[in-house]
Design an enzyme around this catalytic site. Sequence first.
Site, PDB file in Angstrom:
ATOM      1  N   MET A  89       9.545  -5.395  10.257  1.00 52.70           N
ATOM      2  CA  MET A  89       9.302  -4.218   9.441  1.00 52.70           C
ATOM      3  C   MET A  89       9.583  -4.501   7.969  1.00 52.70           C
ATOM      4  SD  MET A  89       8.021  -2.110  11.439  1.00 52.70           S
ATOM      5  CE  MET A  89       7.842  -0.863  10.174  1.00 52.70           C
ATOM      6  N   ASP A 107      -1.732   0.164  -8.063  1.00 53.45           N
ATOM      7  CA  ASP A 107      -1.302   1.024  -9.167  1.00 53.45           C
ATOM      8  C   ASP A 107      -1.647   0.404 -10.518  1.00 53.45           C
ATOM      9  OD1 ASP A 107       0.261   3.153 -10.494  1.00 53.45           O
ATOM     10  OD2 ASP A 107       1.640   1.514 -10.941  1.00 53.45           O
TER      11      ASP A 107
END
Length: 310
Positions: free
Chosen positions: A97, A112
Site C-alpha cells: 500500500m 497538478d
Amino acid sequence: MRDISSKNLTLRRARATAVLKASRYAIGLLKKNRLPKHDPLPVAKVAAVQAAKQTSILIPYCHPLPIDFVECRFVLRATTVVVETEVKSIYKTGVEMEALSAASAAALTLYDMMKGVDADMEISGIRLIEKTGGKSDFQVSRKGRPRKAAVLVLSDSIARGRNPDASGKILQRRLREAGFTVVGRRVIADDAPAIEQALKRYADSLRLDLVITTGGTGLGPRDVTPEATARIINREAPGIGEALRSAGIRKTPFSMLSRGISGIRGRTLIINLPGSIAGVNEAMDVLLPVLPHAMETMGGADHRGKKRKS
C-alpha cells in the site's frame, strides 16, 4: 486493524507503477523543462516519499510502519509518463500500500503541475508490480520430494493421561499448514533414554526432514529434553534457540528459562520447543519463515537456494 503482534520483523519490499497519459505537446514541454510550473519530476519524487510515509494516515486500515527506503523513477515516452516506485521496510506487515500510495501521489503531482497545458490528461494503470517478504515467501515447496516431519510431545502428565496434549496438536496443525507431511505425533514421558531412542528412530530409520519436540525444556528436575537431544545430534544449530528465546522474551520474561536446543542428526533437523501453548505458537511464528531455507541448505543447496555442484 488486523492483529499483527505475533508476526516477525522481516524485510518487506514492494514495487508499484502508475501511468500519466498526456498530449505530445505536454510531454514535450516536460522533457524540455519548459512547463509553467517548472520541472515537476523532483517535486513528484518528494510527493512519493511523503505519501509512502503517510499511508497509514490516508488509508484507515494500514498499520503505521517504519519506512527504510523509498525510490521513485520516471520513464518519459511520447504520450505517457510511467511512474515506478519501490518501498522497503523491516517490519511485520507488507508495504504494497505504501508503494501504491507513492506511485499515486507522484502521478497526481505530475497532473497538478502539467494541467495548465493539458486539460485532458488521465492517470491509469496504478498497480502493484511485485511484493516480497510476506507469508507466501516462506512456504515449504510442494514440488519435488515432500518434506516429512514428526512431533514428539515430552511430558509425564500427558503420557499418564492426566493432561491433554494441546501443544502437540498445535504443532501438527501448523506444520501441515506450512506444507509439511506430518508422519506422526507421539507422546512419551520425560525419560532421557526414551527420548533419545525416539529421536534416533525418526532420524536414522525414518530419515525425516524435521522433528520438533515440545516440553521438558525448563529448569525442573524432570526436564531432560535438551540433554537427551544434545547426546544424539551431530551438529548443533545454536542460532535457532537464540532466536526463539530472543523473540519470546519480548512477550514474557519466562522465556529466558527455556533451555531448548536445536541440531542436526544425519539429514534430520531437531528443534526443542517449550510445552506451553503460547510458547509453541510464538516459536512457530519465528521458525516457519526460515524452515524452508533450512531444508534446502541441509539438502545441499547454497544460500541462494541453488543446488551445489559436486
